[in-house]
Design an enzyme around this catalytic site. Structure first.
Site, mmCIF file in Angstrom:
data_model
loop_
_atom_site.group_PDB
_atom_site.id
_atom_site.type_symbol
_atom_site.label_atom_id
_atom_site.label_comp_id
_atom_site.label_asym_id
_atom_site.label_seq_id
_atom_site.Cartn_x
_atom_site.Cartn_y
_atom_site.Cartn_z
ATOM 1 N N LYS A 183 -28.536 -6.554 -24.077
ATOM 2 C CA LYS A 183 -27.974 -5.211 -24.201
ATOM 3 C C LYS A 183 -28.849 -4.306 -25.068
ATOM 4 C CE LYS A 183 -23.710 -4.669 -26.056
ATOM 5 N NZ LYS A 183 -23.365 -3.534 -26.953
ATOM 6 N N GLY A 187 -21.818 1.962 -29.573
ATOM 7 C CA GLY A 187 -22.319 2.331 -30.900
ATOM 8 C C GLY A 187 -23.835 2.464 -30.918
ATOM 9 N N ARG A 223 -15.697 4.635 -35.807
ATOM 10 C CA ARG A 223 -16.799 3.856 -36.390
ATOM 11 C C ARG A 223 -17.642 4.727 -37.321
ATOM 12 N NH1 ARG A 223 -19.332 -0.027 -31.817
ATOM 13 N NH2 ARG A 223 -20.331 -0.901 -33.669
ATOM 14 N N ASP A 250 -23.301 -10.347 -34.176
ATOM 15 C CA ASP A 250 -22.463 -10.201 -32.983
ATOM 16 C C ASP A 250 -21.908 -11.527 -32.487
ATOM 17 O OD1 ASP A 250 -22.656 -7.457 -32.863
ATOM 18 O OD2 ASP A 250 -24.382 -7.460 -31.522
ATOM 19 N N LYS A 269 -16.971 -2.980 -36.549
ATOM 20 C CA LYS A 269 -17.451 -3.157 -35.171
ATOM 21 C C LYS A 269 -16.420 -2.537 -34.216
ATOM 22 C CE LYS A 269 -21.390 -5.386 -35.630
ATOM 23 N NZ LYS A 269 -22.633 -4.911 -34.989
ATOM 24 N N ARG A 292 -13.281 -7.129 -36.874
ATOM 25 C CA ARG A 292 -13.401 -8.474 -36.319
ATOM 26 C C ARG A 292 -12.942 -9.561 -37.283
ATOM 27 N NH1 ARG A 292 -18.962 -7.547 -32.796
ATOM 28 N NH2 ARG A 292 -17.895 -6.580 -31.017
#
Length: 428
Positions: free
Chosen positions: A21, A94, A122, A314, A341, A345
């Site tokens: 990504k 983001g 965010r 991540d 995030k 999380r």
């Protein structure tokens, strides 16, 4: 759309995961700012990266989709972007909003940029501060250092910035802005975060070097279109690596995974836990990659902290699942970044694992997991966070009973075919 998972055994097979990504985003951005055409193969055709394409299309850049994972970007050079007629919408990405803000700060036009509800919560102050030091004019519409952002194009100056956090998005926003500055721009991090921007700026013809944890960019690069082959995303591979380790009798080969040293922390954690993991068929073009073979293993707890955190930030949701199946205690700390995030999380990992019967305690900067206790199926919320949905799908395959994930379609953000690929490994 809920998805239901039940305990299984003997996951077997080979899998080719979607393109990285981070690299897919940057290939579009740097391709757009280059002279000539950039061809990208194994592009991640998912919602986040398509948001980047849409933003650049609104600024006059033609992007051709030859195949779902093969695109051509017809670049117009560093100064070729046009003023968009509408606000730029980054969706849930983001990476798009933060990196693009660096580029937009230097354009000869004004822009509004925003995204979905999650994006508008965010923190953007982390890029607004250094970009403003460079001369950028960025206004948070709600005056809360969050999107929507109004960015009024300005003349930028080279600066040295000591970043308080190791964040590839912060670093990249500054470096992308630095391409337009009137002098050298440099960023020092507490630890080196993922370095795809530095590698790709150089690959496209820019002058950038790294000394320790400092990255130094010469402005006004002459960028030329390139052929980019995107390796598989290690963040997506992490779910299948974990499945192979915790589902009894499993053996999975994940093909062509990017193993950039700034991203490979998961591999180090698996080895520390005693997992069976083998790297094969190594090659290094723009980015190093390899095939990864994993087998069901008896695991032990470990500590994950410090400079390791930026290399696996991540992957922490799936690492937390992995830790539940390891004997002994796993401690994750120095991971405050998890709170900002796509969801908080730390909160959602702990909440869902507790529902499944795990012995897990949240801390201010991570969590403590006492593993080896069998998990049981439960109804779990994804909070529309793709990494949470995928992590708990894997947990469900190694837990007693049924696990149901509410909002499971959010995997489209980074891995639209995730459930299909997972099903193909299950031996009925």
């Amino acid at each position: 759309m809920p998805a239901v998972f039940k305990k299984t055994k003997n996951l077997k097979g080979e899998i080719i995961i979607p393109g990285d990504k981070s690299i897919s985003h940057r290939s579009v951005m740097l391709g757009a700012l280059s002279k000539g055409t950039t061809e990208v193969t194994h592009f991640l055709n998912a919602a986040d990266c398509n948001s980047t394409i849409k933003c650049f299309s609104k600024m006059g850049i033609e992007v051709e989709k030859l195949e779902p994972e093969r695109i051509l970007i017809h670049g117009k050079g560093l100064h070729g972007l046009q003023e968009p007629e509408q606000a730029l919408d980054v969706g849930n990405s983001g990476t798009t909003i933060r990196l693009l803000s660096g580029i937009l700060s230097a354009q000869p036009f004004n822009t509004k940029i925003s995204g979905d509800d999650s994006i508008c919560r965010r923190p953007m102050g982390r890029i607004i501060k250094p970009l403003s030091m460079m001369g950028a004019d960025i206004i948070s519409k709600e005056k809360n250092d969050c999107a929507p952002l109004y960015i009024n194009g300005s003349t930028l100056h080279g600066i040295h910035y000591d970043s308080p956090i190791a964040s590839a998005q912060v670093k990249s926003a500054i470096l992308f802005a630095g391409m337009y500055a009137d002098g050298i721009t440099s960023v020092t991090e507490p630890y080196v975060s993922r370095n795809h921007s530095e590698k790709m700026i150089q690959f496209f013809g820019g002058d950038i070097k790294t000394e320790g944890t400092t990255h130094i960019l010469t402005p006004d690069p002459h960028l030329e279109g390139q052929k980019v082959i995107v390796p598989g995303d290690i963040s997506s591979a992490a779910y299948f690596i974990t499945a192979g380790l915790i589902v009894e009798g499993s053996e999975i080969l994940v093909k062509n995974v990017g193993i950039n040293p700034t991203r490979d922390g998961l591999i180090e954690v698996v080895k520390a836990m005693g997992g069976s993991i083998e790297l094969m068929n190594f090659k290094d073009e723009m980015e190093p990659c390899a095939d990864i073979l994993v087998k069901y293993s008896h695991l032990k707890g470990t500590t994950i902290s410090g400079s390791l955190i930026p290399r696996l930030i991540d992957e922490i949701p799936i690492i937390a699942v992995l830790a539940c199946f390891a004997e002994g205690q796993t401690v994750i700390k120095d991971a405050q970044e998890l709170k900002v995030k796509e969801s908080n999380r730390i909160e959602v990992i702990v909440e869902n694992l507790q529902r499944m019967g795990a012995d897990i305690t949240p801390t201010d900067d991570g969590m403590i997991i006492n593993g080896g206790k069998p998990l049981k199926g439960a109804v779990l919320g994804s909070r529309h966070d793709h990494r949470i949905a995928m992590s708990f799908a894997i947990a469900g395959l190694a837990s007693e009973g049924k696990t149901e994930i509410i909002g499971s379609e959010c995997v489209n953000i980074s891995y639209p075919n995730f459930y299909t690929d997972l099903q193909n490994l299950i031996q009925e």
